[in-house]
Write a protein that holds these residues in place. Structure first.
Motif, PDB file in Angstrom:
ATOM      1  N   THR A 126     -10.109  -1.918  12.594  1.00 32.78           N
ATOM      2  CA  THR A 126      -9.298  -0.707  12.462  1.00 32.78           C
ATOM      3  C   THR A 126      -8.339  -0.550  13.640  1.00 32.78           C
ATOM      4  O   THR A 126      -8.641  -0.970  14.760  1.00 32.78           O
ATOM      5  CB  THR A 126     -10.198   0.543  12.365  1.00 32.78           C
TER       6      THR A 126
ATOM      7  N   THR B 162       1.166   3.298   2.402  1.00 29.90           N
ATOM      8  CA  THR B 162       1.867   3.424   3.683  1.00 29.90           C
ATOM      9  C   THR B 162       3.128   2.564   3.764  1.00 29.90           C
ATOM     10  O   THR B 162       3.913   2.707   4.694  1.00 29.90           O
ATOM     11  CB  THR B 162       0.942   2.997   4.830  1.00 29.90           C
TER      12      THR B 162
ATOM     13  N   MET C 257      -8.036  -2.597   8.238  1.00 31.18           N
ATOM     14  CA  MET C 257      -6.865  -3.458   8.302  1.00 31.18           C
ATOM     15  C   MET C 257      -7.252  -4.933   8.327  1.00 31.18           C
ATOM     16  O   MET C 257      -8.437  -5.292   8.435  1.00 31.18           O
ATOM     17  CB  MET C 257      -6.039  -3.135   9.543  1.00 31.18           C
TER      18      MET C 257
ATOM     19  N   ARG D 109      -3.409   3.476   7.537  1.00 34.26           N
ATOM     20  CA  ARG D 109      -4.240   2.320   7.195  1.00 34.26           C
ATOM     21  C   ARG D 109      -5.436   2.315   8.140  1.00 34.26           C
ATOM     22  O   ARG D 109      -5.308   2.055   9.329  1.00 34.26           O
ATOM     23  CB  ARG D 109      -3.473   1.005   7.297  1.00 34.26           C
ATOM     24  N   TRP D 110      -6.614   2.591   7.575  1.00 35.47           N
ATOM     25  CA  TRP D 110      -7.831   2.686   8.378  1.00 35.47           C
ATOM     26  C   TRP D 110      -8.545   1.344   8.512  1.00 35.47           C
ATOM     27  O   TRP D 110      -8.980   0.980   9.607  1.00 35.47           O
ATOM     28  CB  TRP D 110      -8.780   3.707   7.763  1.00 35.47           C
TER      29      TRP D 110
ATOM     30  N   GLU E 182      -6.498   2.621   2.833  1.00 35.14           N
ATOM     31  CA  GLU E 182      -5.566   3.620   3.355  1.00 35.14           C
ATOM     32  C   GLU E 182      -5.898   4.985   2.767  1.00 35.14           C
ATOM     33  O   GLU E 182      -6.357   5.093   1.623  1.00 35.14           O
ATOM     34  CB  GLU E 182      -4.127   3.270   2.972  1.00 35.14           C
TER      35      GLU E 182
ATOM     36  N   GLY F  95       0.807  -1.212   0.000  1.00 30.26           N
ATOM     37  CA  GLY F  95       0.000   0.000   0.000  1.00 30.26           C
ATOM     38  C   GLY F  95       0.841   1.262   0.000  1.00 30.26           C
ATOM     39  O   GLY F  95       2.076   1.223   0.030  1.00 30.26           O
TER      40      GLY F  95
END
Length: 625
Positions: free
Chosen positions: A534, A289, A419, A416-417, A411, A287
């Motif tokens: 999350t 992130t 997960m 990362r919201w 994300e 991602g």
């Protein structure tokens, strides 16, 4: 018929075909008679020396490997310490140490590295066995000694070579012909790739000493490894996910490179549909992130340098495949990379690759079908605040699969919201009596908290598990910048729980994420839980949930479904075998569906900066374009 049964029958036929197409022209004598002959031929180290003399980043990686080889003098020799049913941690450390030491010797010529590696190899050769009941342990140990034996051949004494060669035969190759241990030959997953690679390395290394056994082992491997490689069809999506891609595919590439170096061909193996495309899958599984999309039995956390990607980039002449790898090499300190046991292979496969000017990828939507289809979508490769959305279909019946069909991660703004936990340490479960690898509907595996659908970002109906035999593909997707999306009919996964469920996910105008479920309920009323895991703090504000992390906010709002009330659920384990999950919480809602109700649940995930840009979305999934 069950999808997995169909796949097994088809793969059986393909295996028979592969024996014909890939196994007919293997020379009966080894074309290369001198050592070294594995991965890096004699004199090719000069290409690496030329590279590090003019490229500072490559020199930093080279220096990190040399420094680690020096540091190994402070380590005690390995011991045969088995943990549960595995000796694997010892085998992996053996491969790491010996590969690093062998590289250091090849690049510097210093005898001290030979002396340290020799002690390690003679100790390992003296083990009672390499734990053939868990054959991955044997495979990695065999590869370790094969590399050390081959790369240091001229510097080792005749007695040492004889001892190591005998150990490779006795503890490695010969046990691979015991039918109690060699079931990996029929496997369609990483066991096939890793074990065949280990055996081929061993066979190439000691070919002169045992030519008949070595030849038979090489032919067997070239005939049987296609069974695992067929799983990359049709697009390259690896069914076992991110972590096991790094394992199975890396050893598959080690296998192919060793074969091609010696014979001048890989006998068409790399041409198997989907295999070369799998590098795109892996690149897109990281991602914005830097965190991987860790569905299935993958670990969490940030990714690391993956040497196999340098092989793919070189072979396909696609430098953008190294976009993620380049960022790992940008770090000031590369010493952490030396925990990777095959790190020197990056120097081998990257020796003709410049790291200057690696272009950013242009494709922002990657979709792969196969046993575990995925859609990987992002708004940018260069913006650190970009949105990244991963969506998974597939089946819980695949090797290392979870009940995560229809799940997603998300994300935005560098956070990362949404997960995924990934897996729990196997030994922590097996030591408490959990039978972890059953794949039937009633398998004990599904009692593990992290593995079932209750904790994944998908739907749960009446508190029931998803159906193991169910399968879902990516039915449609779009790759426009204004609305990239993917849609999957996941009904088979909920057989008996609902008449129809189709889920679509997309990114609206590059600003926020939309998740839409279209459901036809059973004849009797049912409770449908919409869930998202999350790491953020969650507060409920009237008709929305507000997530806060690292000074950023994300808003969850429902658009559809009468009387939706957001709530949270704890991730605290309820058993003595589940690991704790600190710093996480589940957020979502429960919808009470009436009998035969035909309805849609729609949720938007909105970063704070896009809150004023949210639209009311009313299009059915069939109208998504």
């Amino acid at each position: 018929m069950n999808y997995q049964i169909i796949r097994f029958v088809v793969l059986g036929i393909l295996l028979q075909l592969s024996i014909f197409t890939h196994g007919q022209n293997i020379p009966k004598q080894l074309p290369v008679t001198e050592h070294p002959r594995l991965l890096l031929m004699k004199g090719e180290e000069n290409e690496i020396k030329g590279l590090i003399s003019k490229d500072k980043q490559w020199y930093k990686l080279h220096e990190a490997i040399i420094n680690e080889a020096d540091r190994l003098d402070d380590e005690g020799l390995l011991e045969r310490k088995q943990i549960g049913r595995r000796l694997l941690s010892v085998s992996r450390e053996a491969l790491r140490r010996i590969f690093h030491l062998s590289y250091a010797y090849r690049l510097t010529g210093e005898q001290k590295y030979v002396e340290r590696a020799e002690k390690e190899m003679l100790t390992i050769a003296g083990f009672s066995d390499w734990n053939p009941t868990h054959f991955l342990d044997v495979a990695e140990m065999t590869m370790a000694l094969a590399i050390g034996y081959d790369w240091m051949y001229d510097a080792l004494s005749l007695d040492t070579r004889k001892t190591i060669s005998n150990a490779i035969v006795k503890h490695g190759l010969e046990p691979s012909y015991n039918e109690d241990y060699n079931w990996f030959l029929k496997a369609t997953h990483n066991w096939n790739q890793v074990c065949n690679a280990g055996m081929v390395f061993g066979a190439f290394a000691i070919y002169e000493d045992q030519p008949k056994l070595a030849q038979k082992t090489i032919e067997r491997a070239i005939k049987t490894i296609p069974l695992a490689m067929e799983d990359y069809k049709p697009d390259g999506a690896y069914p076992e996910g991110y972590g096991y891609w790094g394992y199975g595919t890396t050893f598959n590439v080690l296998f192919l490179d060793a074969v091609e170096n010696i014979y001048g061909t890989d006998f068409g193996l790399s041409e198997i549909q989907g295999f070369m495309e799998t590098a795109g899958f892996y690149k897109n599984m990281t991602g914005v992130t830097g965190l991987s999309y860790n569905w299935g039995d993958a670990g969490g956390g940030y990714g690391s340098l993956t040497p196999a990607m340098f092989w793919f980039a070189q072979k396909s002449q696609s430098p953008s495949l190294l976009w993620v790898e380049k960022h790992h090499l940008d770090a000031a300190d590369l010493s952490r990379l030396t925990r990777n046991r095959v790190l020197p292979a990056a120097m081998v496969w990257g020796r003709n690759t410049s790291l200057n000017g690696i272009p950013a990828p242009t494709r922002k939507v990657w979709v792969g079908q196969g046993p575990n289809p995925v859609a990987l979508i992002r708004t940018s490769w260069t913006d650190p605040d970009a949105i990244y959305l991963g969506f998974k279909a597939g089946s819980a019946s695949v090797n290392h699969g979870h009940m995560d069909i229809g799940s997603f991660i998300m994300e935005a703004d560098g956070v990362r919201w949404a997960m995924d936990f990934g897996s729990q340490n196997y030994e922590s479960l097996e030591s408490k009596g959990i039978q972890l690898f059953g794949r039937t509907q009633d398998a004990q595996r599904w009692t593990v908290f992290r593995l079932n659908n209750f904790v994944h970002n998908t739907l749960t109906i009446d508190g029931a598990h998803q159906r193991v035999e169910g399968y879902a593909k990516i039915d449609r997707f779009g790759d426009s910048d204004s609305f990239p999306f993917a849609i999957s009919n996941i009904t088979e996964t909920y057989e008996g729980q609902a008449k129809n469920i189709t889920r679509g996910v997309g990114i609206v105008d590059g600003r926020y994420v939309l998740v839409r479920d279209e459901i036809k309920a059973n004849s009797s009323p049912s409770t449908i839980r919409w869930n998202m895991l999350t790491p953020a703090e969650v507060t409920i504000e009237n008709d929305r949930a507000v997530l806060t992390k690292d000074g950023k906010k994300l808003y969850l709002m429902a658009q559809g479904g009468k009387g939706v009330k957001w709530k949270t659920w704890s991730t605290e384990p309820a058993t003595d075998y589940d690991e704790p999950n600190p710093g996480t919480i589940m957020v979502g809602f429960e919808y009470e569906a009436s009998g035969d109700e035909d309805f849609a649940l729609q949720v938007v995930l909105v970063p704070e900066k896009a809150l004023e840009k949210v639209k009311k979305h009313g299009r059915n999934l069939k109208n998504w374009k």
